[in-house]
Design a protein around this motif. Structure first.
Motif, PDB file in Angstrom:
ATOM      1  N   ARG A  46      74.546  32.463  66.362  1.00 39.94           N
ATOM      2  CA  ARG A  46      74.924  31.063  66.390  1.00 39.94           C
ATOM      3  C   ARG A  46      76.388  30.951  66.815  1.00 39.94           C
ATOM      4  N   HIS A  96      72.586  22.380  67.151  1.00 40.26           N
ATOM      5  CA  HIS A  96      72.486  21.826  65.800  1.00 40.26           C
ATOM      6  C   HIS A  96      73.758  21.072  65.458  1.00 40.26           C
ATOM      7  N   ALA A  98      75.940  19.729  62.081  1.00 44.24           N
ATOM      8  CA  ALA A  98      76.087  20.141  60.685  1.00 44.24           C
ATOM      9  C   ALA A  98      77.347  19.530  60.105  1.00 44.24           C
ATOM     10  N   SER A 112      80.479  28.927  61.089  1.00 42.54           N
ATOM     11  CA  SER A 112      79.255  28.235  60.675  1.00 42.54           C
ATOM     12  C   SER A 112      79.030  28.336  59.175  1.00 42.54           C
ATOM     13  N   TYR A 115      79.792  25.316  56.845  1.00 45.79           N
ATOM     14  CA  TYR A 115      78.960  24.112  56.897  1.00 45.79           C
ATOM     15  C   TYR A 115      77.785  24.266  55.931  1.00 45.79           C
ATOM     16  N   TRP A 118      72.722  21.176  57.408  1.00 42.35           N
ATOM     17  CA  TRP A 118      72.313  21.357  58.801  1.00 42.35           C
ATOM     18  C   TRP A 118      71.088  20.508  59.098  1.00 42.35           C
TER      19      TRP A 118
END
Length: 128
Positions: A46, A96, A98, A112, A115, A118
């Motif tokens: 990601r 995505h 988030a 990430s 976060y 999501w």
């Protein structure tokens, strides 16, 4: 808070797309919301794309999208937008949106793991 991203699709290199992220269940509208966008290409990790912190009106962008992607929001509708121009095949991924807690510091916004909420992704495919 529930997040729903949309707007993905199949486009050709050089085209544009605008992704939307609708946030429902917000107690105070867009105030205090840090909204980030991430993407994940097949077989890859990601990757951070962009974020708008509630503390700072200037969005932060990944180097790979800077100058091509633009974040904005419609505070009346609780929608965040990711305008993507000059798309290339390397932008192909599931995108995505988030949100991160208010306590998240600026230096952690690209991570990430910062976060905690999501939404389902929207797929973007760019053909050459």
């Amino acid at each position: 808070v529930q997040l729903q991203a949309s707007g993905g699709g199949l486009v050709q290199a050089g085209d544009s797309l605008r992704l939307s992220c609708v946030a429902s269940g917000l107690a105070s509208g867009t105030y205090g919301i840090t909204m980030g966008w991430f993407r994940q290409a097949p077989g890859k990790e990601r990757e951070f794309v962009a974020v708008r912190s509630w503390r700072n009106s200037n969005p932060l962008y990944a180097d790979s999208v800077k100058g091509r992607f633009t974040l904005s929001r419609d505070t009346s509708k609780n929608i965040w937008y990711l305008q993507m121009n000059s798309l290339n095949p390397e932008d192909t991924a599931v995108y995505h949106c988030a949100t991160a807690p208010r306590s998240t510091i600026w230096g952690r916004l690209r991570d990430s793991a910062s976060y905690d909420n999501w939404g389902p992704g929207t797929e973007v495919t760019v053909s050459s």
